[in-house]
Motif scaffolding. Sequence first.
Motif, PDB file in Angstrom:
ATOM      1  N   TYR A 175     -61.320  27.538 -21.010  1.00 22.82           N
ATOM      2  CA  TYR A 175     -60.052  28.021 -21.551  1.00 22.82           C
ATOM      3  C   TYR A 175     -60.363  28.778 -22.829  1.00 22.82           C
ATOM      4  O   TYR A 175     -61.206  28.347 -23.634  1.00 22.82           O
ATOM      5  CB  TYR A 175     -59.120  26.851 -21.861  1.00 22.82           C
ATOM      6  CG  TYR A 175     -58.557  26.192 -20.635  1.00 22.82           C
ATOM      7  CD1 TYR A 175     -57.576  26.828 -19.873  1.00 22.82           C
ATOM      8  CD2 TYR A 175     -58.999  24.924 -20.231  1.00 22.82           C
ATOM      9  CE1 TYR A 175     -57.056  26.225 -18.739  1.00 22.82           C
ATOM     10  CE2 TYR A 175     -58.489  24.312 -19.100  1.00 22.82           C
ATOM     11  CZ  TYR A 175     -57.518  24.973 -18.358  1.00 22.82           C
ATOM     12  OH  TYR A 175     -57.009  24.382 -17.231  1.00 22.82           O
ATOM     13  N   LEU A 176     -59.670  29.894 -23.020  1.00 23.46           N
ATOM     14  CA  LEU A 176     -59.911  30.700 -24.218  1.00 23.46           C
ATOM     15  C   LEU A 176     -59.036  30.213 -25.364  1.00 23.46           C
ATOM     16  O   LEU A 176     -57.872  29.851 -25.166  1.00 23.46           O
ATOM     17  CB  LEU A 176     -59.618  32.172 -23.938  1.00 23.46           C
ATOM     18  CG  LEU A 176     -60.626  32.842 -22.996  1.00 23.46           C
ATOM     19  CD1 LEU A 176     -60.219  34.277 -22.730  1.00 23.46           C
ATOM     20  CD2 LEU A 176     -62.034  32.775 -23.595  1.00 23.46           C
ATOM     21  N   GLN A 177     -59.622  30.237 -26.541  1.00 28.83           N
ATOM     22  CA  GLN A 177     -58.888  29.791 -27.729  1.00 28.83           C
ATOM     23  C   GLN A 177     -57.582  30.583 -27.882  1.00 28.83           C
ATOM     24  O   GLN A 177     -56.576  30.051 -28.311  1.00 28.83           O
ATOM     25  CB  GLN A 177     -59.764  29.967 -28.960  1.00 28.83           C
ATOM     26  CG  GLN A 177     -59.117  29.456 -30.215  1.00 28.83           C
ATOM     27  CD  GLN A 177     -60.125  29.225 -31.305  1.00 28.83           C
ATOM     28  OE1 GLN A 177     -60.869  28.260 -31.254  1.00 28.83           O
ATOM     29  NE2 GLN A 177     -60.163  30.102 -32.274  1.00 28.83           N
ATOM     30  N   GLN A 178     -57.611  31.852 -27.511  1.00 30.14           N
ATOM     31  CA  GLN A 178     -56.399  32.684 -27.486  1.00 30.14           C
ATOM     32  C   GLN A 178     -56.737  33.938 -26.676  1.00 30.14           C
ATOM     33  O   GLN A 178     -57.905  34.202 -26.381  1.00 30.14           O
ATOM     34  CB  GLN A 178     -55.925  33.020 -28.907  1.00 30.14           C
ATOM     35  CG  GLN A 178     -56.982  33.472 -29.890  1.00 30.14           C
ATOM     36  CD  GLN A 178     -57.249  34.962 -29.895  1.00 30.14           C
ATOM     37  OE1 GLN A 178     -56.537  35.735 -29.249  1.00 30.14           O
ATOM     38  NE2 GLN A 178     -58.272  35.372 -30.619  1.00 30.14           N
ATOM     39  N   ASP A 179     -55.701  34.703 -26.335  1.00 33.07           N
ATOM     40  CA  ASP A 179     -55.884  35.844 -25.419  1.00 33.07           C
ATOM     41  C   ASP A 179     -57.049  36.759 -25.782  1.00 33.07           C
ATOM     42  O   ASP A 179     -57.770  37.235 -24.912  1.00 33.07           O
ATOM     43  CB  ASP A 179     -54.599  36.697 -25.384  1.00 33.07           C
ATOM     44  CG  ASP A 179     -53.580  36.138 -24.397  1.00 33.07           C
ATOM     45  OD1 ASP A 179     -53.960  35.267 -23.590  1.00 33.07           O
ATOM     46  OD2 ASP A 179     -52.411  36.561 -24.453  1.00 33.07           O
ATOM     47  N   GLY A 180     -57.214  37.034 -27.093  1.00 31.83           N
ATOM     48  CA  GLY A 180     -58.184  38.068 -27.473  1.00 31.83           C
ATOM     49  C   GLY A 180     -59.539  37.550 -27.912  1.00 31.83           C
ATOM     50  O   GLY A 180     -60.341  38.307 -28.482  1.00 31.83           O
ATOM     51  N   ASN A 195     -50.855  33.115 -27.330  1.00 24.34           N
ATOM     52  CA  ASN A 195     -51.338  32.112 -26.374  1.00 24.34           C
ATOM     53  C   ASN A 195     -52.563  31.363 -26.876  1.00 24.34           C
ATOM     54  O   ASN A 195     -53.598  31.311 -26.223  1.00 24.34           O
ATOM     55  CB  ASN A 195     -51.600  32.766 -25.013  1.00 24.34           C
ATOM     56  CG  ASN A 195     -50.318  33.330 -24.441  1.00 24.34           C
ATOM     57  OD1 ASN A 195     -49.296  32.627 -24.370  1.00 24.34           O
ATOM     58  ND2 ASN A 195     -50.324  34.603 -24.076  1.00 24.34           N
ATOM     59  N   ASN A 196     -52.414  30.777 -28.049  1.00 22.59           N
ATOM     60  CA  ASN A 196     -53.431  29.838 -28.523  1.00 22.59           C
ATOM     61  C   ASN A 196     -53.443  28.663 -27.552  1.00 22.59           C
ATOM     62  O   ASN A 196     -52.402  28.034 -27.314  1.00 22.59           O
ATOM     63  CB  ASN A 196     -53.079  29.398 -29.946  1.00 22.59           C
ATOM     64  CG  ASN A 196     -53.912  28.226 -30.426  1.00 22.59           C
ATOM     65  OD1 ASN A 196     -53.444  27.091 -30.419  1.00 22.59           O
ATOM     66  ND2 ASN A 196     -55.140  28.491 -30.840  1.00 22.59           N
ATOM     67  N   PHE A 197     -54.598  28.368 -26.973  1.00 16.58           N
ATOM     68  CA  PHE A 197     -54.666  27.350 -25.923  1.00 16.58           C
ATOM     69  C   PHE A 197     -54.075  26.023 -26.397  1.00 16.58           C
ATOM     70  O   PHE A 197     -53.268  25.392 -25.703  1.00 16.58           O
ATOM     71  CB  PHE A 197     -56.115  27.134 -25.454  1.00 16.58           C
ATOM     72  CG  PHE A 197     -56.266  25.912 -24.581  1.00 16.58           C
ATOM     73  CD1 PHE A 197     -55.888  25.944 -23.250  1.00 16.58           C
ATOM     74  CD2 PHE A 197     -56.743  24.717 -25.104  1.00 16.58           C
ATOM     75  CE1 PHE A 197     -55.982  24.806 -22.446  1.00 16.58           C
ATOM     76  CE2 PHE A 197     -56.842  23.578 -24.312  1.00 16.58           C
ATOM     77  CZ  PHE A 197     -56.465  23.617 -22.985  1.00 16.58           C
ATOM     78  N   TYR A 198     -54.495  25.580 -27.577  1.00 19.60           N
ATOM     79  CA  TYR A 198     -54.043  24.274 -28.064  1.00 19.60           C
ATOM     80  C   TYR A 198     -52.517  24.243 -28.225  1.00 19.60           C
ATOM     81  O   TYR A 198     -51.858  23.285 -27.826  1.00 19.60           O
ATOM     82  CB  TYR A 198     -54.723  23.958 -29.404  1.00 19.60           C
ATOM     83  CG  TYR A 198     -54.183  22.700 -30.039  1.00 19.60           C
ATOM     84  CD1 TYR A 198     -54.509  21.451 -29.535  1.00 19.60           C
ATOM     85  CD2 TYR A 198     -53.323  22.756 -31.145  1.00 19.60           C
ATOM     86  CE1 TYR A 198     -54.005  20.294 -30.102  1.00 19.60           C
ATOM     87  CE2 TYR A 198     -52.814  21.615 -31.716  1.00 19.60           C
ATOM     88  CZ  TYR A 198     -53.154  20.380 -31.193  1.00 19.60           C
ATOM     89  OH  TYR A 198     -52.645  19.237 -31.747  1.00 19.60           O
ATOM     90  N   THR A 199     -51.950  25.308 -28.785  1.00 20.20           N
ATOM     91  CA  THR A 199     -50.501  25.358 -28.994  1.00 20.20           C
ATOM     92  C   THR A 199     -49.764  25.342 -27.654  1.00 20.20           C
ATOM     93  O   THR A 199     -48.808  24.581 -27.467  1.00 20.20           O
ATOM     94  CB  THR A 199     -50.122  26.615 -29.803  1.00 20.20           C
ATOM     95  OG1 THR A 199     -50.879  26.615 -31.028  1.00 20.20           O
ATOM     96  CG2 THR A 199     -48.649  26.645 -30.131  1.00 20.20           C
ATOM     97  N   ASN A 200     -50.205  26.174 -26.706  1.00 18.84           N
ATOM     98  CA  ASN A 200     -49.550  26.215 -25.396  1.00 18.84           C
ATOM     99  C   ASN A 200     -49.669  24.874 -24.685  1.00 18.84           C
ATOM    100  O   ASN A 200     -48.720  24.401 -24.046  1.00 18.84           O
ATOM    101  CB  ASN A 200     -50.163  27.322 -24.519  1.00 18.84           C
ATOM    102  CG  ASN A 200     -49.748  28.717 -24.969  1.00 18.84           C
ATOM    103  OD1 ASN A 200     -49.424  28.933 -26.125  1.00 18.84           O
ATOM    104  ND2 ASN A 200     -49.775  29.683 -24.056  1.00 18.84           N
ATOM    105  N   TYR A 201     -50.856  24.256 -24.804  1.00 17.02           N
ATOM    106  CA  TYR A 201     -51.084  23.009 -24.065  1.00 17.02           C
ATOM    107  C   TYR A 201     -50.212  21.882 -24.621  1.00 17.02           C
ATOM    108  O   TYR A 201     -49.584  21.131 -23.870  1.00 17.02           O
ATOM    109  CB  TYR A 201     -52.565  22.608 -24.112  1.00 17.02           C
ATOM    110  CG  TYR A 201     -52.917  21.644 -23.007  1.00 17.02           C
ATOM    111  CD1 TYR A 201     -53.322  22.121 -21.754  1.00 17.02           C
ATOM    112  CD2 TYR A 201     -52.794  20.277 -23.175  1.00 17.02           C
ATOM    113  CE1 TYR A 201     -53.605  21.252 -20.712  1.00 17.02           C
ATOM    114  CE2 TYR A 201     -53.079  19.398 -22.141  1.00 17.02           C
ATOM    115  CZ  TYR A 201     -53.483  19.880 -20.912  1.00 17.02           C
ATOM    116  OH  TYR A 201     -53.756  19.016 -19.877  1.00 17.02           O
ATOM    117  N   ILE A 202     -50.157  21.802 -25.951  1.00 15.84           N
ATOM    118  CA  ILE A 202     -49.371  20.704 -26.533  1.00 15.84           C
ATOM    119  C   ILE A 202     -47.873  20.959 -26.343  1.00 15.84           C
ATOM    120  O   ILE A 202     -47.083  20.022 -26.207  1.00 15.84           O
ATOM    121  CB  ILE A 202     -49.754  20.434 -28.009  1.00 15.84           C
ATOM    122  CG1 ILE A 202     -49.483  18.964 -28.334  1.00 15.84           C
ATOM    123  CG2 ILE A 202     -49.060  21.374 -28.986  1.00 15.84           C
ATOM    124  CD1 ILE A 202     -50.201  18.431 -29.553  1.00 15.84           C
TER     125      ILE A 202
END
Length: 767
Positions: free
Chosen positions: A561-566, A496-503
Amino acid sequence: MNQDYIKPDNWSIIEEGFNTERVKSSESLFSIGNGAMGQRANFEEHYSGATFQGSYIAGVYYPDKTKVGWWKNGYPEYFAKVLNAPNWIGINIEINGENLDLATCKSVSNFRRELNMKEGIYYRSFNAILQNGTEINVNVCRFLSLDLDEVGVINYEITPLNSDATIIFKPYLDAGVHNEDANWEEKFWEPISVAHDSNQAFVTARTFKTHFEATTFMQNSILLNDVLQDVKPVVTEQTDDKIMLAYNISVEKEQKVAIQKFGGYTVSTNHVNTFAAAKNIIEIALVVGYHQLFEDQKTEWGKIWKMSDITIEGDVKAQQGIRFNIFQLNQTYSGKDSRLNIGPKGFTGEKYGGSTYWDTEAYCIPFYMATKDQQVARNLLAYRYNQLQKAIENAEKLGFKNGAALYPMVTMNGEECHNEWEITFEEIHRNGAIAFAIFNYYRYTGDYSYIPEKGLEVLIGIARFWHQRATFSTQKNQYVILGVTGPNEYENNVNNNFYTNYIAKWCIDYAIEQIQVVENKYNSDYVRILNKVKLSQSEISEMKKVADNMYFPYSEEHDVYLQQDGFLDKELITVANLDKSQRPINQKWSWDRILRSPYIKQADTLQGFYFFEDHFTKEQLEKHFNFYEPFTVHESSLSPCVHSIQAAILNKMEMAYTFYLRTSRLDLDDYNKEVEEGLHITSMAGTWMSIVEGFGGMRVKNNALHFEPRIPKEWDGYSFKINFRNQILKVAVQQNETNFSLEGETAIPVFVNGKEILVEPNSLVTV
């Protein structure tokens, strides 16, 4: 400590003094190109010191077999190498029986190089005393013609200063070249024929595997005090892939002798018979002549600068930086040939291979849209459309089906050829940049026709990929995207990388929106496309479900928003508290340590805020910028420009200016300690954006141009031009006012800080 030997100058890159430690860096910095070919600034004469030989032909590549110890399913079979092309610039020189070699001369003085960016011409001059005591003055001029883009020109002048001299010029062609970064030490060029005819010589060779054929040619003339001499050449060396001619001439003290060498390549991608084409282009070049080619070069570059120049008053280093970036972009890609693209090193080195990354769509298209006509940007979009079938095959290799398309991270012909698994399989956000470029093109040009003609098929293939790549999490009751690498390559295999999920969500939404527009307004295209791609309403509904229920990691505590879950599991020590001796971390740390650190290679979450700025408030941007910027090490060339733009929006002008200098002088000052490998061409478009979108605040909203001009305190003023829908608007920003003027037929409305003004043709509007 950054390098600082390049002299500040508004229009030129200048090096003074000969230093063997700098030769390879300067070979990169003084590179020249004309869109069809290019070369590093290697010396013409033999040099026995450390050098990185490099000449390149646009679109010619070699599939170097992938070298990995542990093969994984879906790995690309090969890595597409930007090929070192046969060398046509070589001129060995013998003076009174001794070879000229700057590494072995008794002394070298007054050494100077200048790359005149205004005119596209590279100069080099020096005095030398050879071991035999002969003292000489040398002046060299070199350029690659923009007009005759298969032709390069060298004028090499020698004046003996302390005695008469017997000088032998030995111009040669050599196809026995290799790549520094070859995986298996393979030979890439297979010789076919070598020929010569009086002052002309030809070497024809073919690449193994890809079978590109190129004839490398030369035509030589000898001049004494600028008068053409009739000196017959002798063939002194001929093998199956090399030929050298020799011209012997006696010169009195203080007489000037010169060799003028025309050379270059004719390639099978443009000609059926490359040898006949080479003879033909030499004849054309001889008719035009050296002096006219020289004048035409200045004229053609003048036309490019008329549109693409950015002026900065009161800050020479900033001015030199932006012009260097604009110059290199125009040398690399002219927009004339839709088969070509913008490689990350252009014609300046071999690293990275391939000719296309997501950089083209994310960073370069805005520059080419605004400084050339829209056809150039459309060519770049068509390049991806033409490779759609390969993108579908790339996805199939990874187990996707039903026309899902995954565009490659690195490619020459549409096939993936990048073979680091964490990037090849996981850095899938690249797919989003391809879709965003289609949106960006329409937003900027107003030309919707591309979408029904070609773009919609690309959008559907990409949306299908995201639909299949997302996983439904019963625990979260939302769709997640697992095992990815975002733009920040210092985190691999994250969830769940924010940028990847968002795009991903945006791509699906945008594709569905365009399907509806095309159905309503271009019904025959709609029917054709749906029949071709076999898209059903139920599949569209399933896609929409994924987009509507996409998960984005969020921290209530930090309200970001977190860059990714962890991300919050890391030890959050800011870059300011990192020992400077540890930088750059990619050269000082193990990969294991980098992956566990909080350090961000380049804008990641903030890249999403850059693309989708209007989806978020300024307060949200500020919160995210303040949270992520302190962890960003900017060890990617693509990073400082995004941060510069966002710092300018947030009125953090000191920071915006610092980032601007870093992006514009990344190579000139060698921030990343790697300039000898080549320049960072694609990030140079980001430098242009940092002025136009950052300081100029240019945006396109509702079919109109908007500006929020700002100016660093270090500058007295700056100006740029943009071609907006075939009208050329000039924007000039001073400390206390902004002026707009228009070259065009009809007035256009422009919004400045939210307030509408009308700019009439050929009149000045001051705000």
